[in-house]
Design an enzyme around this catalytic site. Structure first.
Site, PDB file in Angstrom:
ATOM      1  N   GLN A 151      13.596   9.983   4.169  1.00 53.62           N
ATOM      2  CA  GLN A 151      14.329   9.872   2.905  1.00 53.62           C
ATOM      3  C   GLN A 151      14.435   8.396   2.491  1.00 53.62           C
ATOM      4  O   GLN A 151      13.479   7.675   2.631  1.00 53.62           O
ATOM      5  CB  GLN A 151      15.704  10.542   2.979  1.00 53.62           C
ATOM      6  CG  GLN A 151      15.652  12.046   3.174  1.00 53.62           C
ATOM      7  CD  GLN A 151      15.471  12.431   4.629  1.00 53.62           C
ATOM      8  OE1 GLN A 151      16.083  11.870   5.515  1.00 53.62           O
ATOM      9  NE2 GLN A 151      14.616  13.390   4.877  1.00 53.62           N
ATOM     10  N   GLY A 158       8.593  14.250   3.443  1.00 53.69           N
ATOM     11  CA  GLY A 158       7.187  14.241   3.808  1.00 53.69           C
ATOM     12  C   GLY A 158       6.549  12.891   3.600  1.00 53.69           C
ATOM     13  O   GLY A 158       6.940  12.133   2.717  1.00 53.69           O
ATOM     14  N   HIS A 159       5.592  12.579   4.445  1.00 56.38           N
ATOM     15  CA  HIS A 159       4.761  11.392   4.275  1.00 56.38           C
ATOM     16  C   HIS A 159       3.330  11.869   4.033  1.00 56.38           C
ATOM     17  O   HIS A 159       2.804  12.654   4.821  1.00 56.38           O
ATOM     18  CB  HIS A 159       4.776  10.510   5.527  1.00 56.38           C
ATOM     19  CG  HIS A 159       6.121   9.984   5.893  1.00 56.38           C
ATOM     20  ND1 HIS A 159       6.950   9.372   4.988  1.00 56.38           N
ATOM     21  CD2 HIS A 159       6.779   9.956   7.077  1.00 56.38           C
ATOM     22  CE1 HIS A 159       8.061   8.989   5.599  1.00 56.38           C
ATOM     23  NE2 HIS A 159       7.984   9.339   6.864  1.00 56.38           N
ATOM     24  N   ASP A 209      10.073   9.131  -1.247  1.00 52.90           N
ATOM     25  CA  ASP A 209       8.715   9.320  -1.782  1.00 52.90           C
ATOM     26  C   ASP A 209       8.102   8.006  -2.263  1.00 52.90           C
ATOM     27  O   ASP A 209       7.263   7.998  -3.153  1.00 52.90           O
ATOM     28  CB  ASP A 209       8.723  10.337  -2.941  1.00 52.90           C
ATOM     29  CG  ASP A 209       9.408  11.634  -2.568  1.00 52.90           C
ATOM     30  OD1 ASP A 209       9.040  12.211  -1.536  1.00 52.90           O
ATOM     31  OD2 ASP A 209      10.324  12.062  -3.302  1.00 52.90           O
ATOM     32  N   LYS A 224       6.188   5.444   2.235  1.00 52.35           N
ATOM     33  CA  LYS A 224       6.474   4.841   3.539  1.00 52.35           C
ATOM     34  C   LYS A 224       5.369   5.116   4.546  1.00 52.35           C
ATOM     35  O   LYS A 224       5.110   4.311   5.437  1.00 52.35           O
ATOM     36  CB  LYS A 224       7.819   5.369   4.071  1.00 52.35           C
ATOM     37  CG  LYS A 224       9.019   4.941   3.233  1.00 52.35           C
ATOM     38  CD  LYS A 224      10.333   5.393   3.839  1.00 52.35           C
ATOM     39  CE  LYS A 224      10.546   6.884   3.797  1.00 52.35           C
ATOM     40  NZ  LYS A 224      10.651   7.410   2.417  1.00 52.35           N
TER      41      LYS A 224
END
Length: 428
Positions: free
Chosen positions: A223, A40-41, A13, A16
């Site tokens: 991750q 998630g992005h 988180d 990225k």
């Protein structure tokens, strides 16, 4: 032209997606090489916010070929849901390539993930319940289903029968759940086959040819380093290699082709799920970081645990990944604080540790040793050069850079696509 690995430097988180988007217009391929839809992005493009879980962030950039490589585990329902959602918003998703060797997450993987986590009780790891771990376990146990299996019904059926033979005993006799029928799984997977077929490629060949042709390839890790199955805070980790080495095995591109490793690190620290977290805050400072940084999981919505910047973790990340550049994100979240602590070392049973302890027990009991830096009140979201930042913000960046083992080449100063200060070019 370079092959660039982009990874998270903490527990995920870190932003990225924003870093990938920064590079996007100069990149030809963006490759997801590990994990699945358990991360998630969030990418902001203009006034539009996109939450991606399985797809590479590069799918939002025109001209980029997004690739889901062999190291990923793919939930086909999630894949097509994300593709349909993006298409409905006018995003061109036609260039997506999916490795024939990537493994598939099935219904029984999701079921086992949830029931085994509940079965652990107080010893829960904090998984997302998406079936990631069980899918990787099947891969290692050589009973996994691969993308290519969906195009041969006989092979698919045989593999599902083999996988369910033992799993149904576990579900019924240990977890008191119903048995899962082979036809149920086979029919579900086959329903995706024809839609999937045009996307499936020999991505190893494709990526190596792209590098031969002087294309720029960005490998985007899911991750982060401290969640890596080998190098993270085991067992409170993910089930894949989220470090730069995972880009090699997860894509089929050799290590001597990697030119640069970029690690994304927040100006503070967060993590989701259980496990050690030395700088974790349980007071109003922690709530401030959570609120100001909107620290809630993109995938799960869970509130993230928050803490101050941890320099030993940044050095650890730099060392094991071969980091050439850090991207420091969310510096703007610290605006308004009178003082900003930074963890420079740990104390364990009266002994100072300047580096991350090798013993998980020691790390669990580590107490942070802080150095305090003065904060700033000025709004920095409009800063576009380092000199635009207040003096105290500049000093903070330079201080953590000196502690972290590699240069800080870019600084995120807000959620917008252009809210970033670039100090060093991330490609040239």
């Amino acid at each position: 032209m370079p092959a660039i690995v982009l990874i998270g430097a903490q527990w995920g988180d870190e932003g990225k997606g924003k870093a990938t988007d920064l590079l996007g217009s100069r990149v030809d391929y963006v490759v997801k090489f590990n994990g699945g839809n358990n991360a998630g992005h969030t990418v902001v493009v203009g006034n539009e916010k996109y939450a991606l879980h399985l797809l590479p962030s590069g799918i939002l950039t025109e001209g980029v070929t997004p690739v889901i490589a062999n190291g990923v585990v793919v939930d086909l329902e999630v894949l097509f849901h994300e593709l349909e959602a993006l298409s409905a918003r006018g995003v061109d998703v036609s260039k997506l390539q999916v490795s024939a060797n990537a493994h598939v997450i099935t219904q029984y993987h999701r079921t086992l993930d949830k029931v085994t986590e509940r079965f652990l009780g107080k010893r829960q790891i904090g998984t997302t319940g998406r079936g990631i771990g069980p899918a990787y376990a099947d891969k290692i146990n050589r009973v996994g289903i691969r993308i290519q299996d969906l195009f041969d019904e006989n092979i698919l059926r045989q593999k599902v029968e083999g996988a369910l033979d033992m799993k149904n005993h576990m579900l019924v006799k240990i977890y008191n759940r119903r048995a899962i029928h082979v036809d149920e799984i086979v029919d579900d997977l086959l329903s995706y086959a024809e839609r999937l077929r045009p996307m499936v490629k020999d991505t190893v060949l494709e990526l190596n040819r792209a590098l031969d042709d002087d294309k720029t390839v960005l490998f985007e890790g899911g991750q982060a380093t401290m969640l890596d199955i080998d190098h993270g805070t085991y067992p409170f980790v993910t089930s894949s290699n989220a470090t730069s080495g995972g880009a090699v095995t997860g894509s089929g591109v050799a290590p001597n082709r990697i030119d640069r490793v970029i690690a994304v690190v927040k100006a503070y620290t967060t993590r989701v799920g259980a496990g050690p977290f030395p700088t974790e805050l349980f007071d109003e400072s922690g709530e401030f970081l959570r609120s100001a940084g909107f620290e809630f999981g993109t995938t799960t919505g869970r509130p993230r645990r928050t803490g101050w910047y941890d320099a030993p973790i940044a050095r650890y990340t730099a060392r094991i990944n071969g980091v050439t550049d850090f991207v420091l994100t969310k510096l703007d979240v610290l605006t308004g604080l009178d003082e900003i602590p930074v963890c420079v070392a740990y104390e364990v049973d009266g002994v100072r540790h300047d580096e991350v302890p090798v013993s998980q027990s020691d790390f669990h009991h580590a107490k942070p040793i802080y150095e305090i830096f003065p904060g700033w009140k000025e709004d920095i979201t409009g800063a576009r050069t380092f000199d635009d930042l207040p003096k105290n913000a500049q000093d903070y960046v330079l201080a953590v850079e000196g502690m972290s083992g590699s240069r800080i080449s870019a600084i995120g100063v807000g959620p917008g696509r252009d809210a970033i200060v670039v100090r060093h070019d991330l490609i040239d």
